[in-house]
Design a protein around this motif. Structure first.
Motif, PDB file in Angstrom:
ATOM      1  N   GLN A  55       0.827  -1.207   0.000  1.00 34.13           N
ATOM      2  CA  GLN A  55       0.000   0.000   0.000  1.00 34.13           C
ATOM      3  C   GLN A  55       0.862   1.259   0.000  1.00 34.13           C
ATOM      4  O   GLN A  55       0.541   2.237  -0.695  1.00 34.13           O
ATOM      5  CB  GLN A  55      -0.926   0.009   1.225  1.00 34.13           C
ATOM      6  CG  GLN A  55      -1.849   1.220   1.293  1.00 34.13           C
ATOM      7  CD  GLN A  55      -2.776   1.330   0.096  1.00 34.13           C
ATOM      8  OE1 GLN A  55      -3.492   0.393  -0.232  1.00 34.13           O
ATOM      9  NE2 GLN A  55      -2.772   2.483  -0.575  1.00 34.13           N
ATOM     10  N   ASP A  56       1.951   1.260   0.749  1.00 31.16           N
ATOM     11  CA  ASP A  56       2.847   2.423   0.769  1.00 31.16           C
ATOM     12  C   ASP A  56       3.474   2.653  -0.603  1.00 31.16           C
ATOM     13  O   ASP A  56       3.649   3.806  -1.035  1.00 31.16           O
ATOM     14  CB  ASP A  56       3.953   2.239   1.814  1.00 31.16           C
ATOM     15  CG  ASP A  56       3.441   2.414   3.235  1.00 31.16           C
ATOM     16  OD1 ASP A  56       2.331   2.961   3.402  1.00 31.16           O
ATOM     17  OD2 ASP A  56       4.143   2.000   4.172  1.00 31.16           O
ATOM     18  N   LEU A  57       3.827   1.571  -1.298  1.00 31.61           N
ATOM     19  CA  LEU A  57       4.391   1.698  -2.640  1.00 31.61           C
ATOM     20  C   LEU A  57       3.364   2.322  -3.584  1.00 31.61           C
ATOM     21  O   LEU A  57       3.685   3.239  -4.351  1.00 31.61           O
ATOM     22  CB  LEU A  57       4.830   0.327  -3.166  1.00 31.61           C
ATOM     23  CG  LEU A  57       5.321   0.286  -4.619  1.00 31.61           C
ATOM     24  CD1 LEU A  57       6.531   1.184  -4.821  1.00 31.61           C
ATOM     25  CD2 LEU A  57       5.636  -1.148  -5.039  1.00 31.61           C
ATOM     26  N   THR A 117       9.286   0.093 -13.331  1.00 25.64           N
ATOM     27  CA  THR A 117      10.548   0.728 -12.947  1.00 25.64           C
ATOM     28  C   THR A 117      11.211   1.391 -14.147  1.00 25.64           C
ATOM     29  O   THR A 117      11.699   2.529 -14.057  1.00 25.64           O
ATOM     30  CB  THR A 117      11.507  -0.302 -12.323  1.00 25.64           C
ATOM     31  OG1 THR A 117      10.878  -0.897 -11.182  1.00 25.64           O
ATOM     32  CG2 THR A 117      12.808   0.355 -11.891  1.00 25.64           C
ATOM     33  N   ARG A 118      11.224   0.704 -15.275  1.00 23.74           N
ATOM     34  CA  ARG A 118      11.798   1.278 -16.499  1.00 23.74           C
ATOM     35  C   ARG A 118      11.086   2.577 -16.862  1.00 23.74           C
ATOM     36  O   ARG A 118      11.717   3.583 -17.200  1.00 23.74           O
ATOM     37  CB  ARG A 118      11.683   0.273 -17.642  1.00 23.74           C
ATOM     38  CG  ARG A 118      12.303   0.761 -18.963  1.00 23.74           C
ATOM     39  CD  ARG A 118      11.828  -0.073 -20.137  1.00 23.74           C
ATOM     40  NE  ARG A 118      10.401   0.103 -20.346  1.00 23.74           N
ATOM     41  CZ  ARG A 118       9.552  -0.917 -20.533  1.00 23.74           C
ATOM     42  NH1 ARG A 118       9.983  -2.153 -20.524  1.00 23.74           N
ATOM     43  NH2 ARG A 118       8.266  -0.671 -20.719  1.00 23.74           N
ATOM     44  N   ASP A 119       9.771   2.569 -16.795  1.00 22.88           N
ATOM     45  CA  ASP A 119       9.000   3.776 -17.133  1.00 22.88           C
ATOM     46  C   ASP A 119       9.281   4.917 -16.158  1.00 22.88           C
ATOM     47  O   ASP A 119       9.427   6.077 -16.564  1.00 22.88           O
ATOM     48  CB  ASP A 119       7.505   3.472 -17.137  1.00 22.88           C
ATOM     49  CG  ASP A 119       7.080   2.619 -18.327  1.00 22.88           C
ATOM     50  OD1 ASP A 119       7.851   2.552 -19.312  1.00 22.88           O
ATOM     51  OD2 ASP A 119       5.992   2.022 -18.265  1.00 22.88           O
ATOM     52  N   GLN A 120       9.365   4.602 -14.866  1.00 26.95           N
ATOM     53  CA  GLN A 120       9.585   5.647 -13.873  1.00 26.95           C
ATOM     54  C   GLN A 120      11.006   6.200 -13.932  1.00 26.95           C
ATOM     55  O   GLN A 120      11.232   7.379 -13.642  1.00 26.95           O
ATOM     56  CB  GLN A 120       9.268   5.122 -12.472  1.00 26.95           C
ATOM     57  CG  GLN A 120       7.786   4.882 -12.233  1.00 26.95           C
ATOM     58  CD  GLN A 120       6.951   6.113 -12.494  1.00 26.95           C
ATOM     59  OE1 GLN A 120       7.145   7.156 -11.869  1.00 26.95           O
ATOM     60  NE2 GLN A 120       6.001   6.023 -13.427  1.00 26.95           N
ATOM     61  N   LYS A 128      13.745   9.589  -6.168  1.00 26.53           N
ATOM     62  CA  LYS A 128      14.634   8.586  -5.589  1.00 26.53           C
ATOM     63  C   LYS A 128      13.905   7.605  -4.678  1.00 26.53           C
ATOM     64  O   LYS A 128      14.142   6.395  -4.727  1.00 26.53           O
ATOM     65  CB  LYS A 128      15.759   9.270  -4.808  1.00 26.53           C
ATOM     66  CG  LYS A 128      16.804   8.292  -4.272  1.00 26.53           C
ATOM     67  CD  LYS A 128      17.925   9.014  -3.548  1.00 26.53           C
ATOM     68  CE  LYS A 128      19.015   8.050  -3.128  1.00 26.53           C
ATOM     69  NZ  LYS A 128      18.538   6.949  -2.275  1.00 26.53           N
ATOM     70  N   GLU A 129      13.011   8.122  -3.824  1.00 31.21           N
ATOM     71  CA  GLU A 129      12.336   7.235  -2.880  1.00 31.21           C
ATOM     72  C   GLU A 129      11.481   6.209  -3.620  1.00 31.21           C
ATOM     73  O   GLU A 129      11.478   5.022  -3.278  1.00 31.21           O
ATOM     74  CB  GLU A 129      11.466   8.043  -1.912  1.00 31.21           C
ATOM     75  CG  GLU A 129      10.817   7.166  -0.844  1.00 31.21           C
ATOM     76  CD  GLU A 129       9.959   7.955   0.138  1.00 31.21           C
ATOM     77  OE1 GLU A 129       9.397   7.333   1.054  1.00 31.21           O
ATOM     78  OE2 GLU A 129       9.842   9.188  -0.022  1.00 31.21           O
ATOM     79  N   ARG A 133      12.129   2.152  -3.744  1.00 30.57           N
ATOM     80  CA  ARG A 133      11.105   1.189  -3.310  1.00 30.57           C
ATOM     81  C   ARG A 133      10.771   0.190  -4.405  1.00 30.57           C
ATOM     82  O   ARG A 133      10.555  -0.988  -4.138  1.00 30.57           O
ATOM     83  CB  ARG A 133       9.839   1.925  -2.862  1.00 30.57           C
ATOM     84  CG  ARG A 133      10.024   2.684  -1.567  1.00 30.57           C
ATOM     85  CD  ARG A 133       8.716   2.882  -0.853  1.00 30.57           C
ATOM     86  NE  ARG A 133       8.887   3.670   0.356  1.00 30.57           N
ATOM     87  CZ  ARG A 133       7.990   3.743   1.316  1.00 30.57           C
ATOM     88  NH1 ARG A 133       6.862   3.064   1.214  1.00 30.57           N
ATOM     89  NH2 ARG A 133       8.198   4.478   2.391  1.00 30.57           N
ATOM     90  N   LEU A 134      10.739   0.666  -5.632  1.00 33.45           N
ATOM     91  CA  LEU A 134      10.500  -0.246  -6.748  1.00 33.45           C
ATOM     92  C   LEU A 134      11.634  -1.262  -6.864  1.00 33.45           C
ATOM     93  O   LEU A 134      11.386  -2.467  -7.052  1.00 33.45           O
ATOM     94  CB  LEU A 134      10.356   0.545  -8.051  1.00 33.45           C
ATOM     95  CG  LEU A 134       9.033   1.292  -8.251  1.00 33.45           C
ATOM     96  CD1 LEU A 134       9.134   2.250  -9.429  1.00 33.45           C
ATOM     97  CD2 LEU A 134       7.881   0.312  -8.451  1.00 33.45           C
ATOM     98  N   HIS A 135      12.864  -0.786  -6.745  1.00 30.50           N
ATOM     99  CA  HIS A 135      14.013  -1.698  -6.819  1.00 30.50           C
ATOM    100  C   HIS A 135      14.004  -2.690  -5.654  1.00 30.50           C
ATOM    101  O   HIS A 135      14.278  -3.880  -5.839  1.00 30.50           O
ATOM    102  CB  HIS A 135      15.320  -0.908  -6.837  1.00 30.50           C
ATOM    103  CG  HIS A 135      15.610  -0.231  -8.138  1.00 30.50           C
ATOM    104  ND1 HIS A 135      15.793  -0.922  -9.323  1.00 30.50           N
ATOM    105  CD2 HIS A 135      15.761   1.092  -8.465  1.00 30.50           C
ATOM    106  CE1 HIS A 135      16.033  -0.080 -10.308  1.00 30.50           C
ATOM    107  NE2 HIS A 135      16.016   1.148  -9.813  1.00 30.50           N
TER     108      HIS A 135
END
Length: 205
Positions: A55-57, A117-120, A128-129, A133-135
């Motif tokens: 949920q935080d992500l 992740t690629r798109d972001q 960065k945050e 988190r995605l990584h």
């Protein structure tokens, strides 16, 4: 589609494709001797961690996309049109059936996270945050896939599974990329909660 070996699946996180789920058992289960002694407990912790942070992500992702995603979340992030692997197991399902369903789910999620992740990295390179988190979520998911591989091989001699992947966002507009990530992550919040409820009792000591 054909049967995809586990090792190959671990390399496909950034190449989402559509496929059809197919389970195959056989005598040549590779690498299960490399399973750690605490693989079951580690798997339980990884699922619990993903559930606790989902949920935080999603909330952070929304914040970083800006308007209109923050104010029209229900409309724009409705996951009804997003493909996700069928998840029809429950607490009374056979443990093997649960493990296979979990593998398909997290292999799909791993590919989707790679896509998002690629798109972001392209759309929000200074977030960065969010990127961290995605990584981190991807890292946990990969570890979980590895542990599920060990458990399936060691306990059930299942060593090959054909997994369905979602639609790639390559070539789509900025808005569509943001929307697809939003829909997938919202669905992820729902599905990981269900997965945790189903899987954790099967991994209890």
């Amino acid at each position: 589609t054909g049967v995809v070996p586990f090792v190959a699946l671990l390399l496909l996180q950034r190449r989402p494709v559509a496929g059809r789920a197919l389970l195959v058992s056989g005598p040549g289960c590779p690498g299960h001797g490399l399973c750690r002694s605490n693989v079951q407990e580690q798997t339980r912790r990884q699922v619990a961690l993903l559930n606790a942070t989902a949920q935080d992500l999603f909330s952070l992702y929304l914040k970083c996309q800006g308007e209109p995603f923050s104010s029209e979340t229900d409309k724009l992030c409705n996951p009804g049109s997003v493909f996700f692997p069928a998840f029809r197991v429950n607490r009374t399902s056979e443990r093997k059936e649960v493990m296979v369903a979990m593998y398909k789910l997290f292999a799909f999620l791993n590919a989707s996270l790679g896509n998002i992740t690629r798109d972001q990295e392209e759309l929000n390179p200074t977030a960065k945050e969010l990127l961290d988190r995605l990584h981190n979520t991807t890292k946990t998911t990969r570890g979980l896939i590895s542990n599920l591989t060990c458990l399936l091989c060691k306990n059930y001699n299942v060593f090959q599974v054909d997994v369905s992947y979602g639609e790639s966002s390559k070539g789509k507009s900025t808005f569509k990329k943001k929307q697809q990530g939003c829909q997938v992550l919202r669905k992820y919040v729902q599905v990981i909660a269900q997965a945790a409820r189903v899987l954790l009792p099967h991994l209890s000591p």
